[in-house]
Design a protein around this motif. Structure first.
Motif, PDB file in Angstrom:
ATOM      1  N   ASP A 256     -39.438  19.543 -16.393  1.00 18.58           N
ATOM      2  CA  ASP A 256     -38.301  18.872 -17.036  1.00 18.58           C
ATOM      3  C   ASP A 256     -37.947  17.535 -16.382  1.00 18.58           C
ATOM      4  O   ASP A 256     -36.777  17.218 -16.156  1.00 18.58           O
ATOM      5  CB  ASP A 256     -37.073  19.784 -17.034  1.00 18.58           C
ATOM      6  N   GLY A 257     -38.948  16.743 -16.071  1.00 20.99           N
ATOM      7  CA  GLY A 257     -38.712  15.410 -15.532  1.00 20.99           C
ATOM      8  C   GLY A 257     -38.570  15.332 -14.026  1.00 20.99           C
ATOM      9  O   GLY A 257     -38.425  14.244 -13.466  1.00 20.99           O
ATOM     10  N   ILE A 258     -38.606  16.474 -13.348  1.00 20.89           N
ATOM     11  CA  ILE A 258     -38.541  16.515 -11.885  1.00 20.89           C
ATOM     12  C   ILE A 258     -39.925  16.871 -11.357  1.00 20.89           C
ATOM     13  O   ILE A 258     -40.532  17.859 -11.787  1.00 20.89           O
ATOM     14  CB  ILE A 258     -37.527  17.552 -11.377  1.00 20.89           C
ATOM     15  N   THR A 259     -40.441  16.086 -10.428  1.00 20.52           N
ATOM     16  CA  THR A 259     -41.712  16.387  -9.785  1.00 20.52           C
ATOM     17  C   THR A 259     -41.479  16.582  -8.295  1.00 20.52           C
ATOM     18  O   THR A 259     -40.819  15.768  -7.644  1.00 20.52           O
ATOM     19  CB  THR A 259     -42.742  15.268  -9.984  1.00 20.52           C
ATOM     20  N   VAL A 260     -42.013  17.684  -7.774  1.00 17.99           N
ATOM     21  CA  VAL A 260     -41.917  17.995  -6.351  1.00 17.99           C
ATOM     22  C   VAL A 260     -43.325  18.090  -5.784  1.00 17.99           C
ATOM     23  O   VAL A 260     -44.206  18.689  -6.396  1.00 17.99           O
ATOM     24  CB  VAL A 260     -41.153  19.314  -6.109  1.00 17.99           C
ATOM     25  N   ALA A 261     -43.528  17.485  -4.622  1.00 18.97           N
ATOM     26  CA  ALA A 261     -44.821  17.558  -3.937  1.00 18.97           C
ATOM     27  C   ALA A 261     -44.591  17.912  -2.476  1.00 18.97           C
ATOM     28  O   ALA A 261     -43.535  17.600  -1.904  1.00 18.97           O
ATOM     29  CB  ALA A 261     -45.572  16.236  -4.037  1.00 18.97           C
ATOM     30  N   VAL A 262     -45.568  18.574  -1.872  1.00 19.34           N
ATOM     31  CA  VAL A 262     -45.537  18.833  -0.435  1.00 19.34           C
ATOM     32  C   VAL A 262     -46.854  18.348   0.162  1.00 19.34           C
ATOM     33  O   VAL A 262     -47.914  18.474  -0.448  1.00 19.34           O
ATOM     34  CB  VAL A 262     -45.304  20.327  -0.110  1.00 19.34           C
ATOM     35  N   ASP A 263     -46.752  17.792   1.340  1.00 11.96           N
ATOM     36  CA  ASP A 263     -47.917  17.226   2.018  1.00 11.96           C
ATOM     37  C   ASP A 263     -47.859  17.634   3.476  1.00 11.96           C
ATOM     38  O   ASP A 263     -47.056  17.101   4.248  1.00 11.96           O
ATOM     39  CB  ASP A 263     -47.903  15.700   1.873  1.00 11.96           C
ATOM     40  N   GLU A 264     -48.693  18.607   3.872  1.00 12.89           N
ATOM     41  CA  GLU A 264     -48.705  19.018   5.275  1.00 12.89           C
ATOM     42  C   GLU A 264     -49.507  18.013   6.096  1.00 12.89           C
ATOM     43  O   GLU A 264     -50.547  17.526   5.660  1.00 12.89           O
ATOM     44  CB  GLU A 264     -49.277  20.428   5.447  1.00 12.89           C
ATOM     45  N   ILE A 265     -48.993  17.682   7.273  1.00 13.47           N
ATOM     46  CA  ILE A 265     -49.634  16.668   8.113  1.00 13.47           C
ATOM     47  C   ILE A 265     -50.162  17.361   9.358  1.00 13.47           C
ATOM     48  O   ILE A 265     -49.514  17.358  10.419  1.00 13.47           O
ATOM     49  CB  ILE A 265     -48.642  15.533   8.461  1.00 13.47           C
ATOM     50  N   THR A 266     -51.331  17.973   9.230  1.00 21.44           N
ATOM     51  CA  THR A 266     -51.930  18.702  10.346  1.00 21.44           C
ATOM     52  C   THR A 266     -53.155  17.994  10.903  1.00 21.44           C
ATOM     53  O   THR A 266     -53.676  18.396  11.936  1.00 21.44           O
ATOM     54  CB  THR A 266     -52.321  20.132   9.915  1.00 21.44           C
ATOM     55  N   ASN A 267     -53.600  16.947  10.218  1.00 19.29           N
ATOM     56  CA  ASN A 267     -54.708  16.148  10.717  1.00 19.29           C
ATOM     57  C   ASN A 267     -54.256  15.359  11.947  1.00 19.29           C
ATOM     58  O   ASN A 267     -53.192  14.745  11.950  1.00 19.29           O
ATOM     59  CB  ASN A 267     -55.180  15.202   9.608  1.00 19.29           C
ATOM     60  N   THR A 268     -55.067  15.379  13.006  1.00 18.35           N
ATOM     61  CA  THR A 268     -54.693  14.718  14.259  1.00 18.35           C
ATOM     62  C   THR A 268     -54.417  13.239  14.067  1.00 18.35           C
ATOM     63  O   THR A 268     -53.409  12.702  14.556  1.00 18.35           O
ATOM     64  CB  THR A 268     -55.796  14.907  15.314  1.00 18.35           C
ATOM     65  N   GLU A 269     -55.291  12.557  13.336  1.00 15.26           N
ATOM     66  CA  GLU A 269     -55.142  11.116  13.153  1.00 15.26           C
ATOM     67  C   GLU A 269     -53.848  10.772  12.425  1.00 15.26           C
ATOM     68  O   GLU A 269     -53.115   9.848  12.817  1.00 15.26           O
ATOM     69  CB  GLU A 269     -56.344  10.565  12.385  1.00 15.26           C
ATOM     70  N   ARG A 270     -53.528  11.495  11.350  1.00 17.28           N
ATOM     71  CA  ARG A 270     -52.300  11.225  10.604  1.00 17.28           C
ATOM     72  C   ARG A 270     -51.063  11.550  11.434  1.00 17.28           C
ATOM     73  O   ARG A 270     -50.063  10.826  11.401  1.00 17.28           O
ATOM     74  CB  ARG A 270     -52.276  12.026   9.307  1.00 17.28           C
ATOM     75  N   SER A 271     -51.129  12.642  12.179  1.00 17.83           N
ATOM     76  CA  SER A 271     -49.994  13.025  13.013  1.00 17.83           C
ATOM     77  C   SER A 271     -49.723  11.977  14.088  1.00 17.83           C
ATOM     78  O   SER A 271     -48.568  11.594  14.328  1.00 17.83           O
ATOM     79  CB  SER A 271     -50.256  14.388  13.654  1.00 17.83           C
ATOM     80  N   MET A 272     -50.768  11.501  14.733  1.00  9.42           N
ATOM     81  CA  MET A 272     -50.606  10.459  15.740  1.00  9.42           C
ATOM     82  C   MET A 272     -50.078   9.172  15.099  1.00  9.42           C
ATOM     83  O   MET A 272     -49.274   8.450  15.688  1.00  9.42           O
ATOM     84  CB  MET A 272     -51.934  10.190  16.441  1.00  9.42           C
ATOM     85  N   GLN A 273     -50.534   8.892  13.899  1.00  9.71           N
ATOM     86  CA  GLN A 273     -50.134   7.669  13.205  1.00  9.71           C
ATOM     87  C   GLN A 273     -48.644   7.661  12.876  1.00  9.71           C
ATOM     88  O   GLN A 273     -47.958   6.660  13.069  1.00  9.71           O
ATOM     89  CB  GLN A 273     -50.957   7.528  11.925  1.00  9.71           C
ATOM     90  N   TYR A 274     -48.131   8.801  12.383  1.00  7.59           N
ATOM     91  CA  TYR A 274     -46.743   8.850  11.919  1.00  7.59           C
ATOM     92  C   TYR A 274     -45.749   9.305  12.978  1.00  7.59           C
ATOM     93  O   TYR A 274     -44.573   8.938  12.929  1.00  7.59           O
ATOM     94  CB  TYR A 274     -46.629   9.771  10.710  1.00  7.59           C
ATOM     95  N   PHE A 275     -46.209  10.136  13.929  1.00  7.08           N
ATOM     96  CA  PHE A 275     -45.286  10.721  14.907  1.00  7.08           C
ATOM     97  C   PHE A 275     -45.591  10.337  16.352  1.00  7.08           C
ATOM     98  O   PHE A 275     -44.763  10.556  17.234  1.00  7.08           O
ATOM     99  CB  PHE A 275     -45.295  12.248  14.788  1.00  7.08           C
ATOM    100  N   GLY A 276     -46.789   9.807  16.599  1.00  6.06           N
ATOM    101  CA  GLY A 276     -47.170   9.473  17.961  1.00  6.06           C
ATOM    102  C   GLY A 276     -47.616  10.655  18.787  1.00  6.06           C
ATOM    103  O   GLY A 276     -47.930  10.510  19.968  1.00  6.06           O
TER     104      GLY A 276
END
Length: 208
Positions: free
Chosen positions: A44-64
């Motif tokens: 009904d016009g609402i879209t929900v997405a989830v994105d788990e960040i368990t990859n080492t490179e992405r985690s270091m990139q976004y969280f350090g």
């Protein structure tokens, strides 16, 4: 919008204090429409997405920090409102389930900032406050989502068990990470005009 959010120079403790400073460098998470993510659902016009960040490179990139190394699964929740009505989103309406019944609560931000602090051999007070402010802004908050707006926020879950295996000589150990049971996330969004709640998911969360 610049890609680099901020860089903080710090001095580590011990022997490294006499060498060059350690840089805490992170990149701002991009904001995308929810339907662009592989794990998404539209009602009904609402879209929900989830994105788990368990990859080492992405985690270091976004969280350090490699969060998964510490048994933490960060999940970015993205909600697109393509209705003409206001929607209420809240971290209380995001449930991470282990198996069918066990609910895993998100970690308080104090726990996350303390973890980052330890991994960088402790910040000075000014740097720590900057890091804490960054994670406060990053974390999912309760808010009203206006028509045609997109919102995203991250929740951090202690969702992976640490399993320690020791060798016979007592001088060497191997630590592995493993999920006890399958993980799934359910998300609810409340329409402020109709008072109806829409439920999305469950979305499967994979831990590498």
């Amino acid at each position: 919008m610049p890609k680099l959010l901020f860089i903080i120079g710090i001095m580590t403790l011990g022997l490294t204090a006499c060498s060059s400073p350690t840089r805490y460098e992170i990149v701002e998470m991009p904001q995308r429409e929810a339907d662009l993510y592989p794990l998404s659902e539209t009602k009904d016009g609402i879209t929900v997405a989830v994105d788990e960040i368990t990859n080492t490179e992405r985690s270091m990139q976004y969280f350090g920090v490699d969060m998964f190394k510490h048994g933490i699964v960060p999940v970015n929740v993205v909600i697109s409102n393509h209705t003409e009505r206001k929607q209420l989103v809240s971290p209380m309406d995001v449930l991470l389930l282990r198996g069918r019944q066990a609910v895993i609560d998100p970690l308080p931000i104090q726990s996350i900032t303390s973890l980052v602090n330890r991994d960088y051999w402790y910040f000075d007070e000014r740097t720590y406050n900057q890091v804490r402010e960054y994670f406060n802004d990053l974390t999912m908050q309760e808010m009203v989502l206006m028509p045609n707006e997109v919102y995203q926020g991250v929740l951090f879950f202690k969702a992976v068990e640490l399993d320690k295996v020791y060798r016979d000589d007592g001088n060497f150990n191997v630590t592995s990470l493993y999920p006890k049971k399958s993980l799934n996330i359910k998300v609810s969004v409340a329409d402020l005009e109709t008072r109806e709640r829409m439920h999305f998911g469950p979305f499967p969360i994979s831990v590498r």
